[in-house]
Design a protein around this motif. Structure first.
Motif, PDB file in Angstrom:
ATOM      1  N   UNK A  27      -3.163  39.002 -18.339  1.00  0.00           N
ATOM      2  CA  UNK A  27      -3.842  40.898 -18.875  1.00  0.00           C
ATOM      3  C   UNK A  27      -5.209  40.683 -18.881  1.00  0.00           C
ATOM      4  N   UNK A  28      -5.954  39.405 -19.202  1.00  0.00           N
ATOM      5  CA  UNK A  28      -7.415  39.354 -19.303  1.00  0.00           C
ATOM      6  C   UNK A  28      -7.333  39.532 -17.326  1.00  0.00           C
ATOM      7  N   UNK A  29      -6.789  38.922 -16.139  1.00  0.00           N
ATOM      8  CA  UNK A  29      -6.994  38.608 -15.616  1.00  0.00           C
ATOM      9  C   UNK A  29      -6.266  40.023 -14.855  1.00  0.00           C
ATOM     10  N   UNK A  30      -5.184  40.127 -15.099  1.00  0.00           N
ATOM     11  CA  UNK A  30      -6.058  41.630 -14.581  1.00  0.00           C
ATOM     12  C   UNK A  30      -6.364  42.994 -14.544  1.00  0.00           C
ATOM     13  N   UNK A  31      -7.106  42.872 -16.645  1.00  0.00           N
ATOM     14  CA  UNK A  31      -7.958  43.969 -16.639  1.00  0.00           C
ATOM     15  C   UNK A  31      -9.273  43.204 -15.799  1.00  0.00           C
ATOM     16  N   UNK A  32      -9.695  42.457 -15.276  1.00  0.00           N
ATOM     17  CA  UNK A  32     -10.693  42.082 -15.260  1.00  0.00           C
ATOM     18  C   UNK A  32     -10.951  42.409 -13.691  1.00  0.00           C
ATOM     19  N   UNK A  33      -9.970  42.380 -13.116  1.00  0.00           N
ATOM     20  CA  UNK A  33      -9.758  42.087 -11.030  1.00  0.00           C
ATOM     21  C   UNK A  33      -9.216  43.535 -10.935  1.00  0.00           C
ATOM     22  N   UNK A  34      -8.076  43.757 -11.853  1.00  0.00           N
ATOM     23  CA  UNK A  34      -7.776  45.252 -10.983  1.00  0.00           C
ATOM     24  C   UNK A  34      -7.944  45.924 -10.133  1.00  0.00           C
ATOM     25  N   UNK A  35      -9.365  46.140 -10.895  1.00  0.00           N
ATOM     26  CA  UNK A  35     -10.363  47.512  -9.824  1.00  0.00           C
ATOM     27  C   UNK A  35     -10.725  46.565  -9.016  1.00  0.00           C
ATOM     28  N   UNK A  36     -10.384  45.607  -8.448  1.00  0.00           N
ATOM     29  CA  UNK A  36     -11.570  45.003  -7.087  1.00  0.00           C
ATOM     30  C   UNK A  36     -10.149  44.653  -5.956  1.00  0.00           C
ATOM     31  N   UNK A  37      -8.682  44.986  -6.896  1.00  0.00           N
ATOM     32  CA  UNK A  37      -7.978  44.783  -5.588  1.00  0.00           C
ATOM     33  C   UNK A  37      -6.939  44.012  -5.942  1.00  0.00           C
ATOM     34  N   UNK A  38      -6.802  43.234  -6.964  1.00  0.00           N
ATOM     35  CA  UNK A  38      -5.493  42.349  -7.538  1.00  0.00           C
ATOM     36  C   UNK A  38      -4.296  43.878  -8.037  1.00  0.00           C
ATOM     37  N   UNK A  39      -3.395  43.368  -7.055  1.00  0.00           N
ATOM     38  CA  UNK A  39      -2.045  44.787  -7.105  1.00  0.00           C
ATOM     39  C   UNK A  39      -0.876  43.505  -7.951  1.00  0.00           C
ATOM     40  N   UNK A  40      -0.466  42.184  -7.814  1.00  0.00           N
ATOM     41  CA  UNK A  40      -0.431  41.950  -9.393  1.00  0.00           C
ATOM     42  C   UNK A  40       0.096  40.395  -9.957  1.00  0.00           C
ATOM     43  N   UNK A  57       0.725  30.442 -11.271  1.00  0.00           N
ATOM     44  CA  UNK A  57       0.310  31.895 -10.858  1.00  0.00           C
ATOM     45  C   UNK A  57      -0.217  32.158  -9.325  1.00  0.00           C
ATOM     46  N   UNK A  58       0.695  34.035  -9.372  1.00  0.00           N
ATOM     47  CA  UNK A  58       0.580  33.706  -7.858  1.00  0.00           C
ATOM     48  C   UNK A  58      -0.174  35.226  -7.653  1.00  0.00           C
ATOM     49  N   UNK A  59      -0.940  35.194  -7.339  1.00  0.00           N
ATOM     50  CA  UNK A  59      -1.802  36.367  -7.424  1.00  0.00           C
ATOM     51  C   UNK A  59      -2.239  37.272  -5.894  1.00  0.00           C
ATOM     52  N   UNK A  60      -1.384  38.097  -6.456  1.00  0.00           N
ATOM     53  CA  UNK A  60      -1.131  39.513  -5.156  1.00  0.00           C
ATOM     54  C   UNK A  60      -2.399  40.041  -5.050  1.00  0.00           C
ATOM     55  N   UNK A  61      -3.047  40.072  -3.783  1.00  0.00           N
ATOM     56  CA  UNK A  61      -4.651  41.359  -3.627  1.00  0.00           C
ATOM     57  C   UNK A  61      -4.645  41.478  -2.693  1.00  0.00           C
ATOM     58  N   UNK A  62      -4.673  43.252  -2.397  1.00  0.00           N
ATOM     59  CA  UNK A  62      -4.779  43.646  -1.811  1.00  0.00           C
ATOM     60  C   UNK A  62      -5.106  43.556  -0.133  1.00  0.00           C
ATOM     61  N   UNK A  63      -5.782  42.752  -0.368  1.00  0.00           N
ATOM     62  CA  UNK A  63      -6.482  42.262   1.168  1.00  0.00           C
ATOM     63  C   UNK A  63      -7.526  41.015   1.259  1.00  0.00           C
ATOM     64  N   UNK A  64      -8.209  40.802   2.131  1.00  0.00           N
ATOM     65  CA  UNK A  64      -9.513  39.706   1.300  1.00  0.00           C
ATOM     66  C   UNK A  64     -10.013  40.069   1.079  1.00  0.00           C
ATOM     67  N   UNK A  65     -11.240  41.269   1.423  1.00  0.00           N
ATOM     68  CA  UNK A  65     -11.622  41.312   1.018  1.00  0.00           C
ATOM     69  C   UNK A  65     -12.106  41.974  -0.921  1.00  0.00           C
ATOM     70  N   UNK A  66     -10.412  42.222  -1.374  1.00  0.00           N
ATOM     71  CA  UNK A  66     -10.399  41.941  -2.445  1.00  0.00           C
ATOM     72  C   UNK A  66     -10.247  40.957  -3.530  1.00  0.00           C
ATOM     73  N   UNK A  67      -9.907  39.708  -2.625  1.00  0.00           N
ATOM     74  CA  UNK A  67     -10.193  38.434  -3.174  1.00  0.00           C
ATOM     75  C   UNK A  67     -11.684  38.214  -3.691  1.00  0.00           C
ATOM     76  N   UNK A  68     -12.223  38.623  -2.417  1.00  0.00           N
ATOM     77  CA  UNK A  68     -13.870  38.315  -2.561  1.00  0.00           C
ATOM     78  C   UNK A  68     -14.776  38.842  -3.764  1.00  0.00           C
ATOM     79  N   UNK A  69     -14.537  40.097  -3.708  1.00  0.00           N
ATOM     80  CA  UNK A  69     -14.621  41.128  -4.480  1.00  0.00           C
ATOM     81  C   UNK A  69     -14.324  40.634  -6.306  1.00  0.00           C
TER      82      UNK A  69
END
Length: 100
Positions: A27-40, A57-69
Motif C-alpha cells: 500500500x505504501x508503494x501504491x500511495x507513493x507511485x500511483x500519482x506518477x503512473x503506477x497502475x497495479x 512483485x509485478x509492478x505495472x506502470x502506464x509507460x516508461x516515463x511513469x517508471x522513471x517518474x
C-alpha cells in the motif's frame, strides 16, 4: 504498459514478513507511485520455499516515463527505507519487455 519485476531471493532461513509486505509495504508503494503512473501491483510466492526466489512483485506502470517518474519521485526514499521492516534482502529490479 511497462512492467518492472521486484525480486527477493534467499532461502527458508531468510527473513521475509509476508503479512507486513502485503498489508503495509505494497500500500505504501501504491500511495507513493500511483500519482506518477503506477497502475497495479501483484505478488507471487514460489510454491517451493527452498533456496532461490522468496517473492516477486509485478509492478505495472502506464509507460516508461511513469517508471522513471516513480523511481525518481520524492516518495522513493520512503519506499526503500521501509524494506528493512519486512526483510534483510536487497531487492532486484528487472524491466520486462515483450518478445518481438
Amino acid at each position: 504498459m511497462a512492467v518492472v519485476y521486484i525480486t527477493y531471493s534467499g532461502d527458508e532461513s531468510t527473513r521475509f514478513d509476508r503479512g507486513y509486505y502485503r498489508n503495509h509495504h505494497l500500500p505504501l508503494v501504491m500511495q507513493c507511485w500511483k500519482q506518477h503512473g503506477l497502475e497495479s501491483l501483484s505478488v507471487l510466492y514460489p510454491e517451493d520455499l527452498g533456496k532461490g526466489t522468496i517473492a516477486i512483485c509485478e509492478c505495472k506502470f502506464r509507460d516508461d516515463a511513469a517508471i522513471k517518474a516513480s523511481f525518481e519521485s520524492e516518495g522513493t526514499p520512503q519506499v526503500m527505507a521501509d524494506v528493512k521492516h519486512f526483510t534483510d534482502v536487497t531487492p532486484t529490479q528487472t524491466r520486462a519487455v515483450p518478445l518481438s
